[in-house]
Enzyme design. Structure first.
Site, PDB file in Angstrom:
ATOM      1  N   GLY A  75      -7.473  -5.008   0.699  1.00 18.02           N
ATOM      2  CA  GLY A  75      -6.354  -5.766   1.264  1.00 18.02           C
ATOM      3  C   GLY A  75      -5.163  -5.849   0.329  1.00 18.02           C
ATOM      4  O   GLY A  75      -4.081  -6.214   0.758  1.00 18.02           O
ATOM      5  N   LYS A  76      -5.397  -5.549  -0.964  1.00 14.98           N
ATOM      6  CA  LYS A  76      -4.334  -5.649  -1.973  1.00 14.98           C
ATOM      7  C   LYS A  76      -3.589  -6.980  -1.829  1.00 14.98           C
ATOM      8  O   LYS A  76      -2.370  -7.051  -1.971  1.00 14.98           O
ATOM      9  CB  LYS A  76      -3.380  -4.449  -1.900  1.00 14.98           C
ATOM     10  CG  LYS A  76      -4.098  -3.118  -2.149  1.00 14.98           C
ATOM     11  CD  LYS A  76      -3.204  -1.915  -2.181  1.00 14.98           C
ATOM     12  CE  LYS A  76      -3.922  -0.623  -2.535  1.00 14.98           C
ATOM     13  NZ  LYS A  76      -4.995  -0.196  -1.602  1.00 14.98           N
ATOM     14  N   ARG A  77      -4.341  -8.052  -1.558  1.00 14.18           N
ATOM     15  CA  ARG A  77      -3.739  -9.354  -1.322  1.00 14.18           C
ATOM     16  C   ARG A  77      -3.173  -9.914  -2.620  1.00 14.18           C
ATOM     17  O   ARG A  77      -3.648  -9.583  -3.712  1.00 14.18           O
ATOM     18  CB  ARG A  77      -4.780 -10.315  -0.729  1.00 14.18           C
ATOM     19  CG  ARG A  77      -5.306  -9.892   0.651  1.00 14.18           C
ATOM     20  CD  ARG A  77      -4.189  -9.708   1.663  1.00 14.18           C
ATOM     21  NE  ARG A  77      -4.671  -9.647   3.036  1.00 14.18           N
ATOM     22  CZ  ARG A  77      -4.505  -8.602   3.846  1.00 14.18           C
ATOM     23  NH1 ARG A  77      -3.904  -7.495   3.447  1.00 14.18           N
ATOM     24  NH2 ARG A  77      -4.945  -8.651   5.104  1.00 14.18           N
TER      25      ARG A  77
ATOM     26  N   ASP B 260       0.867  -1.173   0.000  1.00 16.96           N
ATOM     27  CA  ASP B 260       0.000   0.000   0.000  1.00 16.96           C
ATOM     28  C   ASP B 260       0.901   1.219   0.000  1.00 16.96           C
ATOM     29  O   ASP B 260       2.101   1.077  -0.293  1.00 16.96           O
ATOM     30  CB  ASP B 260      -0.997  -0.016   1.174  1.00 16.96           C
ATOM     31  CG  ASP B 260      -2.328   0.564   0.724  1.00 16.96           C
ATOM     32  OD1 ASP B 260      -2.382   1.780   0.456  1.00 16.96           O
ATOM     33  OD2 ASP B 260      -3.298  -0.206   0.594  1.00 16.96           O
TER      34      ASP B 260
END
Lengths: 310, 310
Positions: free
Chosen positions: B105-107, A109
């Site tokens: 979450g940008k998982r 992020d």
């Protein structure tokens, strides 16, 4: 800097490997699960309790052998906050046993949001003047697709808390070429650019053995690229997944290392955690089987790279 | 497919915006924090309790106005498993209020590990034949740097559970050009390739309004690229961060939309959550101030794009 602690542990144990703690329920002996389910039901709480007990057994058996463990966040997160508590307790237990903990979260992020991840996994969280460590690992895997805004917030925390990061550069999976091998205008693949950023970001965290606190993830499934990147990124320590169940062997991982046996730590998860199933060991000896498999992996790699010298 | 539900909610509320739930403690009125700290101490538990109460107030005030909320995982994870419980409870509360929940979450990972993230955030987790939803959002932001091996495991879960994903394409931060704008051999920037993969991955999840279940994250801070990508990716719905505190305005976000007012949902977090501080509102009216700010944002965007028509 933090990777110095990892490097020292690797040299002390003469073992450049890390055991991945990816505890699928299928890997856990029936007795452990049944005990947990009797107490908590077939619930997220029950699964989390089984995972923690399994992990403690693995950690107890591996701690004389391996320098580090790598819990994979996804296998805890899938059991909700109960699973995340098992992740916390696993990390705490491993650190009590003096293992270096690489939290495999591939977090990413920007700005203050990345600071929040840094606090979560590497630093401390402030609550009205009091501080607490939320998860408390020693290093975190991160994804650099967002650029420096996603990495720089980690570096201050790494410096203050003696921690490190590993940035995804060339991952072990087959389709990693789709994005990572895109040829740039000069003809070079994108992963080289990501690797060079690791060198640049690492300048803020120099280490005493020549490696910075900013490592790179490079898969053992790509031995040619591993060797190419090893030659190109002299200050970047490598975390090498893809050994064992994913198909890489000791000869595939060998290009990650320098002449002195430093330069990388190789991960295996499934082959260690499932060793008891593969070896037809009694379930209660799952940890012994894991230790045997970890020793086998260590010996196979040491045979290729020789003695590790600081 | 899941983004159809989001699109219908956008049209019904005539509001193409999503409120980011990034609850820093600094944003939370003193009374809420003091109450939580009295009960739980200045601890991770105390912080998590304050966050949950704050969020519930925000959700109550916003649910008639916005179609969706976007909790940012990092701001929960930094409070440990206690924070992750607050994330779970926030998502459950928002869904009770019929809000569409985008878990930010940008998982990213591959294969069975990505399946574990899919189970955690979009699907269900199986525990010895029983199932439970670990976090239970409607859509998840993901990072595609690992290629198809990191995305395909999500698509089956999206189809089975009526969920969606948003892949990072061109992020709102200044340094996003370092990797995302790398020029490929043909001269085009990398983010276009990532965008085209979104179109390709989305073929598995067609939707009734022309948009697939695979959306893209494109920042309002890059209006030219936003317009370029809107023209290029006809089946890809956009999640647009960077509005408000990050500097983007309604005119910057406008290129994300088609003539019919569809095509994107614009996020603002800080400007909504902190509205009570900016407007010098009494702390107990923080939720009212957030609602007023959300209405202002809605109206500013609608002025640019006109009425939204399905």
């Amino acid at each position: 800097m933090a990777l110095d602690r990892l490097i020292e542990a690797i040299a002390k144990k003469q073992n450049p490997t890390v055991a991945g703690l990816d505890p699928k329920l299928d890997y856990i002996p029936g007795d452990i699960k049944e005990k947990a389910f009797r107490q908590y039901g077939k619930t997220l709480d029950g699964a989390a309790a089984a995972i923690l007990e399994f992990n403690k057994g693995i950690i107890d058996a591996l701690c004389p052998i391996v320098p580090a463990v790598k819990p994979q966040c996804a296998y805890y997160e899938m059991y909700g906050w109960q699973g995340m508590k098992a992740l916390h307790d696993t990390i705490a237990y491993a650190r009590e046993k003096e293992l270096f903990v690489i939290t495999d979260g591939k977090r990413n992020d920007i700005g203050s949001t990345m600071q929040a991840y840094a606090a979560a996994h590497l630093g401390k969280t402030e609550v009205a003047g009091e501080t607490a460590a939320a998860f408390g690992g020693d290093a975190l895997t991160v994804n650099g697709y967002l650029g420096s805004d996603g990495i720089l917030p980690l570096l201050d925390v790494c410096r203050a808390e003696d921690k490190g990061i590993f940035v995804l550069v060339k991952t072990s999976n087959r389709s990693s070429d789709e994005i990572q091998n895109q040829a740039l205008e000069g003809g070079e693949p994108l992963y080289e650019t990501m690797g060079q950023y690791c060198e640049e970001w690492g300048e803020a965290l120099p280490g005493k053995y020549g490696y910075s606190g900013v490592g790179a993830v490079v898969g053992a499934t790509w031995p040619a690229q591993l060797g190419e990147l090893r030659g190109m990124l002299s200050k970047t320590f490598f975390l090498v997944p893809g050994y064992g169940a994913q198909g890489g062997g000791a000869e595939d991982a060998a290009p990650a290392f320098e002449q002195n046996g430093l330069g990388a730590v190789v991960n295996a998860s499934r082959s260690i955690l499932c060793a008891w199933q593969k070896q037809n060991t009694a379930p209660e000896d799952y940890a012994k089987a894991a230790a045997k498999e970890a020793e086998k992996m260590r010996d196979a790699i040491l045979t290729k790279i020789g003695r590790i010298r600081l």
